[in-house]
Design a protein around this motif. Structure first.
Motif, short mmCIF file in Angstrom:
data_model
loop_
_atom_site.label_atom_id
_atom_site.label_comp_id
_atom_site.label_asym_id
_atom_site.label_seq_id
_atom_site.Cartn_x
_atom_site.Cartn_y
_atom_site.Cartn_z
N ALA A 1 29.86 38.87 47.14
CA ALA A 1 30.61 37.74 46.23
C ALA A 1 30.38 36.45 46.33
CB ALA A 1 32.15 37.96 46.24
N LYS A 2 30.20 35.98 47.91
CA LYS A 2 30.13 34.62 48.36
C LYS A 2 28.66 34.37 47.74
CE LYS A 2 32.83 33.13 51.51
NZ LYS A 2 33.69 31.97 51.28
N TYR A 36 33.05 37.97 40.22
CA TYR A 36 34.28 38.62 40.14
C TYR A 36 34.38 40.14 40.35
CZ TYR A 36 35.79 34.04 38.28
OH TYR A 36 35.92 32.74 38.38
N LYS A 69 28.50 33.69 44.20
CA LYS A 69 28.98 32.27 43.85
C LYS A 69 28.29 30.97 44.14
CE LYS A 69 33.18 29.72 45.13
NZ LYS A 69 34.35 29.42 46.07
N SER A 106 35.57 44.43 46.69
CA SER A 106 35.99 44.17 48.03
C SER A 106 37.42 44.03 48.31
CB SER A 106 35.19 42.62 48.53
OG SER A 106 35.86 42.40 49.79
N THR A 118 34.01 40.27 44.25
CA THR A 118 35.46 40.27 44.58
C THR A 118 36.45 41.42 44.47
OG1 THR A 118 34.92 37.89 44.32
CG2 THR A 118 37.37 38.48 44.81
N TRP A 177 32.46 41.65 49.91
CA TRP A 177 32.93 40.10 50.13
C TRP A 177 31.76 39.29 50.18
CZ3 TRP A 177 33.35 37.07 54.72
CH2 TRP A 177 34.10 35.91 54.56
#
Length: 171
Positions: free
Chosen positions: A88-89, A13, A92, A19, A16, A85
């Motif tokens: 974040a991926k 989070y 995840k 980003s 994200t 970004w």
């Protein structure tokens, strides 16, 4: 494993949001610079304020020359927006129920390819147009090392997927 899932969810989070912040700033800056909206020149036109939307209050301060705007400002905002970004991926991946999947390996691969192959060429190209400070070379090295670490992690995930698939065949 719950600790890892919690930390990775929080970092997902945070990355994200960071980003989104970088990419929104880049879009807003491109809009302002291309239309002249919310731009205030100062210091005899050497610098520009990009103001907060609907105000006269400075938000970003930049030099008023195209090489600086492109290579030291917009390129940095966009590339770090993409970096966070992709980060974040990756985070995840670590709070999903099934860890070893082809999609997760692909996320790790995107992250390591970006960190290994994008920062150095960008800085080299930028160095032809603007002065690159010495700390930037350190950042390039850090990104490279981060990419190598993620490459190792992706290879571990490939091995984990292979072992997981073998185990599924025995059941």
């Amino acid at each position: 494993m719950n600790q890892t899932k919690t930390i990775s969810r929080v970092l997902f989070y945070i990355c994200t949001l960071i980003s989104a912040g970088y990419l929104i700033m880049a879009l807003y800056s491109v809009f302002c610079l291309s239309t002249g909206y919310a731009i205030t020149p100062y210091a005899n036109g050497q610098y520009l304020h990009i103001n907060y939307p609907f105000t006269e209050r400075p938000f970003l301060n930049i030099e008023d020359n195209y090489p600086y705007i492109i290579f030291s400002f917009l390129l940095v905002l966009i590339s770090y927006g993409i970096f966070f970004w992709l980060s974040a991926k990756v985070f995840k991946v670590f709070f999903q129920p099934k860890l070893f999947t082809k999609e997760h390996i692909l996320q790790l691969k995107r992250f390591y390819l970006y960190n290994i192959f994008i920062p150095l060429p960008l800085v080299i190209i930028a160095s032809f147009f603007v002065e690159v400070e010495s700390i930037v070379w350190g950042l390039v090295f850090i990104h490279f090392m981060l990419g190598i670490f993620c490459l190792f992690l992706a290879n571990i995930f490939k091995q984990g997927l292979h072992l997981q698939n073998e185990q599924d065949l025995f059941i």
